[in-house]
Design a protein around this motif. Sequence first.
Motif, PDB file in Angstrom:
ATOM      1  N   LYS A 121       0.827  -1.206   0.000  1.00 15.88           N
ATOM      2  CA  LYS A 121       0.000   0.000   0.000  1.00 15.88           C
ATOM      3  C   LYS A 121       0.864   1.259   0.000  1.00 15.88           C
ATOM      4  O   LYS A 121       1.935   1.290   0.616  1.00 15.88           O
ATOM      5  CB  LYS A 121      -0.932   0.018   1.212  1.00 15.88           C
ATOM      6  CG  LYS A 121      -2.008  -1.055   1.185  1.00 15.88           C
ATOM      7  CD  LYS A 121      -2.938  -0.901   2.384  1.00 15.88           C
ATOM      8  CE  LYS A 121      -4.054  -1.946   2.351  1.00 15.88           C
ATOM      9  NZ  LYS A 121      -4.983  -1.785   3.502  1.00 15.88           N
ATOM     10  N   SER A 122       0.350   2.293  -0.663  1.00 16.36           N
ATOM     11  CA  SER A 122       1.057   3.578  -0.659  1.00 16.36           C
ATOM     12  C   SER A 122       0.055   4.719  -0.732  1.00 16.36           C
ATOM     13  O   SER A 122      -1.058   4.568  -1.249  1.00 16.36           O
ATOM     14  CB  SER A 122       2.040   3.670  -1.822  1.00 16.36           C
ATOM     15  OG  SER A 122       1.350   3.718  -3.057  1.00 16.36           O
ATOM     16  N   LEU A 123       0.484   5.838  -0.202  1.00 22.87           N
ATOM     17  CA  LEU A 123      -0.272   7.083  -0.292  1.00 22.87           C
ATOM     18  C   LEU A 123       0.550   8.102  -1.055  1.00 22.87           C
ATOM     19  O   LEU A 123       1.741   8.264  -0.791  1.00 22.87           O
ATOM     20  CB  LEU A 123      -0.596   7.628   1.103  1.00 22.87           C
ATOM     21  CG  LEU A 123      -1.525   6.810   1.996  1.00 22.87           C
ATOM     22  CD1 LEU A 123      -1.626   7.461   3.374  1.00 22.87           C
ATOM     23  CD2 LEU A 123      -2.908   6.675   1.374  1.00 22.87           C
ATOM     24  N   ARG A 127      -2.933   3.730  -3.245  1.00 22.14           N
ATOM     25  CA  ARG A 127      -2.625   2.625  -4.155  1.00 22.14           C
ATOM     26  C   ARG A 127      -2.438   1.361  -3.321  1.00 22.14           C
ATOM     27  O   ARG A 127      -1.761   1.374  -2.296  1.00 22.14           O
ATOM     28  CB  ARG A 127      -1.366   2.921  -4.968  1.00 22.14           C
ATOM     29  CG  ARG A 127      -1.498   4.150  -5.867  1.00 22.14           C
ATOM     30  CD  ARG A 127      -0.277   4.363  -6.753  1.00 22.14           C
ATOM     31  NE  ARG A 127      -0.371   5.595  -7.498  1.00 22.14           N
ATOM     32  CZ  ARG A 127      -1.028   5.720  -8.655  1.00 22.14           C
ATOM     33  NH1 ARG A 127      -1.626   4.654  -9.178  1.00 22.14           N
ATOM     34  NH2 ARG A 127      -1.070   6.886  -9.283  1.00 22.14           N
ATOM     35  N   ASP A 128      -3.046   0.277  -3.813  1.00 20.64           N
ATOM     36  CA  ASP A 128      -2.988  -1.003  -3.099  1.00 20.64           C
ATOM     37  C   ASP A 128      -2.728  -2.112  -4.113  1.00 20.64           C
ATOM     38  O   ASP A 128      -3.656  -2.689  -4.691  1.00 20.64           O
ATOM     39  CB  ASP A 128      -4.304  -1.251  -2.363  1.00 20.64           C
ATOM     40  CG  ASP A 128      -4.251  -2.513  -1.500  1.00 20.64           C
ATOM     41  OD1 ASP A 128      -3.206  -3.184  -1.481  1.00 20.64           O
ATOM     42  OD2 ASP A 128      -5.276  -2.806  -0.844  1.00 20.64           O
ATOM     43  N   GLY A 129      -1.430  -2.385  -4.329  1.00 22.71           N
ATOM     44  CA  GLY A 129      -1.038  -3.425  -5.273  1.00 22.71           C
ATOM     45  C   GLY A 129      -1.597  -3.165  -6.654  1.00 22.71           C
ATOM     46  O   GLY A 129      -1.436  -2.084  -7.228  1.00 22.71           O
ATOM     47  N   ASP A 151      -9.143   7.831  -4.584  1.00 27.26           N
ATOM     48  CA  ASP A 151      -8.871   9.127  -3.967  1.00 27.26           C
ATOM     49  C   ASP A 151      -9.524   9.222  -2.594  1.00 27.26           C
ATOM     50  O   ASP A 151     -10.676   8.813  -2.404  1.00 27.26           O
ATOM     51  CB  ASP A 151      -9.387  10.266  -4.839  1.00 27.26           C
ATOM     52  CG  ASP A 151      -8.478  10.527  -6.025  1.00 27.26           C
ATOM     53  OD1 ASP A 151      -7.314  10.085  -5.988  1.00 27.26           O
ATOM     54  OD2 ASP A 151      -8.938  11.164  -6.994  1.00 27.26           O
ATOM     55  N   ILE A 152      -8.773   9.760  -1.656  1.00 24.46           N
ATOM     56  CA  ILE A 152      -9.282  10.052  -0.320  1.00 24.46           C
ATOM     57  C   ILE A 152      -9.441  11.568  -0.225  1.00 24.46           C
ATOM     58  O   ILE A 152      -8.464  12.314  -0.388  1.00 24.46           O
ATOM     59  CB  ILE A 152      -8.304   9.573   0.764  1.00 24.46           C
ATOM     60  CG1 ILE A 152      -8.013   8.081   0.608  1.00 24.46           C
ATOM     61  CG2 ILE A 152      -8.833   9.902   2.145  1.00 24.46           C
ATOM     62  CD1 ILE A 152      -6.790   7.634   1.378  1.00 24.46           C
ATOM     63  N   VAL A 189      -2.613   7.348   8.376  1.00 26.34           N
ATOM     64  CA  VAL A 189      -1.803   6.132   8.500  1.00 26.34           C
ATOM     65  C   VAL A 189      -2.679   4.882   8.513  1.00 26.34           C
ATOM     66  O   VAL A 189      -2.226   3.786   8.127  1.00 26.34           O
ATOM     67  CB  VAL A 189      -0.916   6.195   9.764  1.00 26.34           C
ATOM     68  CG1 VAL A 189      -1.763   6.080  11.029  1.00 26.34           C
ATOM     69  CG2 VAL A 189       0.162   5.138   9.726  1.00 26.34           C
ATOM     70  N   ASN A 190      -3.933   5.029   8.895  1.00 21.47           N
ATOM     71  CA  ASN A 190      -4.825   3.872   8.966  1.00 21.47           C
ATOM     72  C   ASN A 190      -5.065   3.252   7.588  1.00 21.47           C
ATOM     73  O   ASN A 190      -5.375   2.049   7.494  1.00 21.47           O
ATOM     74  CB  ASN A 190      -6.168   4.268   9.589  1.00 21.47           C
ATOM     75  CG  ASN A 190      -6.031   4.717  11.032  1.00 21.47           C
ATOM     76  OD1 ASN A 190      -5.090   4.314  11.726  1.00 21.47           O
ATOM     77  ND2 ASN A 190      -6.937   5.559  11.496  1.00 21.47           N
ATOM     78  N   TYR A 191      -4.936   4.061   6.544  1.00 21.06           N
ATOM     79  CA  TYR A 191      -5.146   3.533   5.190  1.00 21.06           C
ATOM     80  C   TYR A 191      -4.017   2.604   4.758  1.00 21.06           C
ATOM     81  O   TYR A 191      -4.157   1.879   3.764  1.00 21.06           O
ATOM     82  CB  TYR A 191      -5.268   4.687   4.190  1.00 21.06           C
ATOM     83  CG  TYR A 191      -6.553   5.462   4.320  1.00 21.06           C
ATOM     84  CD1 TYR A 191      -7.714   5.040   3.690  1.00 21.06           C
ATOM     85  CD2 TYR A 191      -6.615   6.624   5.091  1.00 21.06           C
ATOM     86  CE1 TYR A 191      -8.899   5.759   3.813  1.00 21.06           C
ATOM     87  CE2 TYR A 191      -7.788   7.344   5.225  1.00 21.06           C
ATOM     88  CZ  TYR A 191      -8.925   6.903   4.580  1.00 21.06           C
ATOM     89  OH  TYR A 191     -10.106   7.610   4.708  1.00 21.06           O
ATOM     90  N   LEU A 192      -2.908   2.646   5.466  1.00 19.67           N
ATOM     91  CA  LEU A 192      -1.763   1.815   5.094  1.00 19.67           C
ATOM     92  C   LEU A 192      -1.706   0.516   5.897  1.00 19.67           C
ATOM     93  O   LEU A 192      -0.810  -0.310   5.678  1.00 19.67           O
ATOM     94  CB  LEU A 192      -0.466   2.593   5.300  1.00 19.67           C
ATOM     95  CG  LEU A 192      -0.297   3.839   4.419  1.00 19.67           C
ATOM     96  CD1 LEU A 192       0.976   4.582   4.799  1.00 19.67           C
ATOM     97  CD2 LEU A 192      -0.282   3.461   2.948  1.00 19.67           C
ATOM     98  N   ASN A 193      -2.620   0.334   6.816  1.00 14.60           N
ATOM     99  CA  ASN A 193      -2.613  -0.870   7.650  1.00 14.60           C
ATOM    100  C   ASN A 193      -3.323  -2.038   6.948  1.00 14.60           C
ATOM    101  O   ASN A 193      -4.141  -1.839   6.058  1.00 14.60           O
ATOM    102  CB  ASN A 193      -3.284  -0.603   8.997  1.00 14.60           C
ATOM    103  CG  ASN A 193      -2.500   0.419   9.806  1.00 14.60           C
ATOM    104  OD1 ASN A 193      -1.281   0.520   9.661  1.00 14.60           O
ATOM    105  ND2 ASN A 193      -3.197   1.165  10.654  1.00 14.60           N
TER     106      ASN A 193
END
Length: 569
Positions: free
Chosen positions: A520-522, A534-536, A542-543, A565-569
Amino acid sequence: MIRLKKLAIISLSCSLTIFGVAAKVPEKVTPVKNIILMIPDGTSLSSISLARWYQRYNNPQEIHLNIDPYICGTVLTTSSNAPIGDSAPTTSCYMTGIPSITGFISTYPYSDGDNDLIPLDPTLAYRPLATVLEAGKILRDKKSGLVFTCEFPHATPADCSAHSYSRKRYDVIAPQMVAQDMDVVIGGGVSILNDDMRNTLKKNNYGLFLNDLNGMRNYKGNKMWALYEDKDIPYDIDRDSTTTPSLAEMTAKAISMLDYNNEKGFFLMVEGSKVDWAAHANDPVGVATEFLAFDKACKVALDFARKDGNTAIVILSDHGNSGLSIGKQSYKNYDKLSKKQLFGQLTRFKYTAAGLTNLINKTPLVELNKLFREVCGFDLSKEELDNINNCKDYSLSTLSKEQRKNSDTALYSGSLESYISSLYTDKTSIGFTTHGHTGEEVLLAAYHPRDERPMGMILNTEINQYLCKLFDIENKLPGLTSQIFAPHDEVFKNCKVEITKPQDKKDKTIPRLRVTNGKKSLELRAYTSTVTLRDGKKKPSDIVLKSVIVYVDKTNKFYLPKDLVNYLN
């Protein structure tokens, strides 16, 4: 938590401890649905007196201004390290609760040692500070709007909706204001709104009206930006009413849009921006007429508030300016002059110095006396004509630029507008001590449906406390700052972080941040409110944030919401 507590303590101690006076804000303030904050920029108490006399001389039955029944005190405005402030840190204090440094836009100040007027936490320097407008949106779901007569990224409107340690950085401030998702913005600055900003507004379903008065008047949508002129809107007395709205009309339009079908309420800031500009120019005509235009806008707001029954209005300047005086030493026995002798000539000027300058630049030298008879009521002396002819920016001068530079025929060789301002003061009893800001308290007026108003001499920090009480968000700004403007290195301390930033001052690249944790990336850009996740191999999404992302080069940090940071967990 320690920093958060420090921030809260500082915002209170400015008024309760450091200055050693009891607060004059009511202990109990009934929250209201709507707040309208009205700021006549750079307006000293003497400027209001001049406007009142100007109005009374022209209309003897109109003794009072619209704000007069609501005057309830004065406000001491300061920077964090100096008794005399400029618009950036002074309005910033109204909006955030913390006085700041000259030029700072809703940003925590750095310590200036023994000069500090408030206790500061050096670890918080340059950090963006949440404003009442932002808190109203995020914590109370309020609509928001700005009305002004300067260009939109100018200090006062910027203080409500953006963050920067330099008020001059329009390239940083303007995109934040566009990204702030305010419901109504009306004022000046068409040339500053670049293609990227225009596209953002259109993408977000704003009605966008640029030099389109009829478009603004007839618009029935929910969200709107309406801008006029390349930069600032002309002074009210110089304004073409067929192309440019008055401050009162802009205020009425904003209120009607914000109030329509709105159960949650709104925050609106209205600025009479150019009282300050006229004071800087030492132009008594501009000072008086701009404040009267502002007072008419106050009537619009007050009429709405009295009818609505759930709206509070706070009216106050951000600082004094120019040391204006009614009466001056060069006028013999000025204290015995009649109202005609004091104000007669002043009211005969049909334009501000800036407006008359525009006319002079279209008028040949031989026709200037005719122009002055028509719009000023007097003939120019030979010396005065020579002075105008020698002004470096008189476009129809009979002298070359080189002759004007070396001429011995005139006593004046500055700008034309400055010379006209000096003529205005020479011909009247109005005096000025400076072209800059001054440190006296400013006038406070307020309306509350239950008459729960601040009274007496109020500190700038106490104004913020009052505004927060009105929205039932007292003591919540520090916590909001901590939540929406956390440093990226603290938020993403266990992630891979890459920063792309400008290579030099000429590089207009917007700083970018990419944060990666596993697949995952922001990806985000400074001064916006959108983050790409982005997730794989999944499609990017968009957030959309409720706040803006701020990058500060002084600290090389992005300031953004903790919960990203919660979006990357």
